[in-house]
Write an enzyme that holds these catalytic residues in place. Structure first.
Site, PDB file in Angstrom:
ATOM      1  CB  CYS A 315      -0.838   0.091   1.312  1.00 35.62           C
ATOM      2  SG  CYS A 315      -2.060  -1.350   1.521  1.00 35.62           S
ATOM      3  NE  ARG A 414      -9.434  -3.055  -2.620  1.00 32.99           N
ATOM      4  CZ  ARG A 414      -8.687  -2.854  -1.506  1.00 32.99           C
ATOM      5  NH1 ARG A 414      -7.943  -1.959  -1.728  1.00 32.99           N
ATOM      6  NH2 ARG A 414      -8.847  -3.654  -0.404  1.00 32.99           N
TER       7      ARG A 414
END
Ligand code: XMP
Length: 484
Positions: A315, A414
């Protein structure tokens, strides 16, 4: 503000991660074989508190089947079209079904050579013999094939088949079928309804090889799938979702930040359309959990919250946006709200776990389960090929917010819709670590031993153990050090 932090570390609003804390050792009054690491996800019982992430380099059907067989759960990713999603879900649902629904049949008028050809072509050891009206009149297996070449070529199935077929009625339990197979010393048990074939049970498929498997009420593997919170306006897509609903037990709403009005509204409509259970996420604070638990009026099929934002090993959300809720902090916050408003809701700590010891730490701040991509992306069971870099075996592991993953267009919702240029994840290589069994074993042993050291016999007891903040010097000392 949050009990887990206030009571356990006497700090408020400290955004701590796994490496910042250690569990304090506790008194142990049970033996190692009494430790119980099983947990609950809504009404489902899981023998290990471990879930593989809904990512396209982590969980497709092979991973999902293996995770469920080992007692955990694999959440199938949604970075593909609905046809592929349906195919993956079907494969998981029927992977261990003890009832074969599509059974090979042959006409009673057929020749032995035709039955032999059918069995050889499809690699099966027997076929059901049916009359013109499709009613079953016999069973023909490899053992019924005559020895004589002339009889094989010219003989008829009806003269060699077993006519008194031992059968069972639809809706049979696994245990009843097993008893009947053993009592009658047979390998195959057709399911007949008024003479018509409804399925077939074979001894081979009934073997309880995976006693820890995560199963539904009918003994089939649990199936979970990532789902967008956007409600599709097209009736055709709604029908497709209903088709998926037949195979899926739990939909995991799959967005980076779920604390949004539009996503909540969309989910409520989806809950009306679909019958399966829902896990919602990701969120990262007490306030978000409190809002979802008290202000949204979700239906009964809301069973869990997935927590952690920006902690995943692939991430970059926190770096790119300055916002995040590392998984340990997020878990403690959300678990407090769950305790305050609805203790039936399951808390899943998602992402950021690097060592087996991070699992007991997640449970100690209120998680019921962990989800990881990092631990599993390098396993044989994850999608993708094994590559070699400088002599080391590797596999690709990529964030669902990476440019590469978002190129497909299936997961654009998302993240923040419309933001196409800001990647919130990376695509990288991860060491190949072999079959998942070894990884799961390490996680199980790390957890079991952590529970023994901290004096917690069950996952629920783990929530009561004490933790403390560890200083940078403490961290140094708890790692291997001063070695050559
Ligand atoms: P680990 O640490 O196991 O984390 O690699 C997996 C979890 O990370 C989330 N995820 C992402 N988060 N950008 C993000 O900010 C991404 O590209 C990304 N891809 C996955 C997800 O929750 C997953 O379970």
């Amino acid at each position: 503000m949050t009990d887990y932090f206030r009571k356990k570390v006497h700090y408020e609003d400290i955004i701590a991660t796994f490496d910042d804390v250690l569990i304090k050792p506790g008194y142990t009054d049970f033996s190692p074989n009494e430790v119980d690491i099983s947990t609950k996800l809504g009404k489902y019982h899981l023998n290990i508190p471990i879930i593989s992430a809904a990512m396209d380099t982590v969980t497709e059907e092979v991973m999902a089947i293996k995770m469920a067989l080992l007692g955990g759960l694999g959440v199938l990713h949604r970075n593909c079209n609905y046809e592929k999603q349906i195919e993956m879900c079907r494969k998981v649902k029927f992977a261990r079904s003890f009832v074969i629904e599509e059974v090979a049949t042959i006409s009673v008028k057929a020749k032995v050579s035709e039955a032999k050809y059918l069995m050889e072509t499809y690699g099966i050891s027997g076929v059901m013999v049916v009359q013109d009206d499709n009613k079953v009149c016999g069973i023909f297996t490899k053992r019924d094939i005559p020895f004589n070449e002339r009889e094989i070529r010219h003989g008829y199935v009806k003269d060699f088949m077993t006519k008194d077929v031992i059968s069972i009625k639809p809706g049979v339990k696994r245990s009843e079928a097993l008893k009947m197979l053993y009592e009658n010393r047979i390998e195959k048990l057709p399911i007949l309804d008024d003479g018509y074939l409804k399925g077939l049970i074979t001894k081979k498929d009934l073997k309880p090889e995976f006693p820890n498997a995560s199963i539904d009420e009918e003994g089939r593997l649990l199936c979970a799938l990532g789902l967008s919170p956007k409600f599709p306006e097209s009736s055709q897509t709604q029908e497709t979702l209903k088709e998926l609903d037949k195979y899926v037990d739990i939909f995991f709403i799959d967005v980076a930040d779920y604390y949004k009005k539009a996503d909540i509204e969309g989910t409520k409509k989806l809950m009306k359309l679909l019958e399966s259970d829902f896990v919602l996420g990701n969120i990262g604070t007490y306030e978000a959990a409190e809002f979802l638990l008290t202000k949204c009026d979700f239906s009964e099929n809301f069973i869990g919250l997935k927590v952690g934002m920006g902690s995943g090993s692939i991430c970059t959300t926190s770096i790119q946006t300055g916002v995040g809720a590392p998984t340990l902090f997020a878990t403690a916050q959300v678990a407090d709200a769950v305790k305050d408003y609805n203790p039936k809701i399951t808390v899943i700590a998602d992402g950021g776990l690097k060592n087996p010891g991070d699992l007991p730490k997640a449970l100690s701040v209120g998680a019921d389960l962990m989800m990881s991509g990092h631990f599993f992306a390098g396993c044989t069971e994850s999608p993708g090929y094994i590559d070699t870099i400088q002599g080391r075996k590797v596999k690709v592991y990529r964030g669902m917010g990476s440019k590469e993953a978002r190129a497909s267009g299936f997961v654009s919702d998302r993240y923040i819709e419309g933001s196409k240029n800001l990647a919130e994840g990376v695509s990288a290589y991860i060491p190949y670590v072999g079959d998942i069994d070894g990884v799961i074993q390490s996680l199980k042993e790390g957890l079991t031993n952590g529970m023994i050291y901290s004096g917690a016999r069950t996952v629920q007891d783990m929530k009561k153990v004490d933790i403390g903040i560890i200083t940078p010097f403490g961290q140094q000392e708890t790692r291997t050090h001063d070695l050559i």
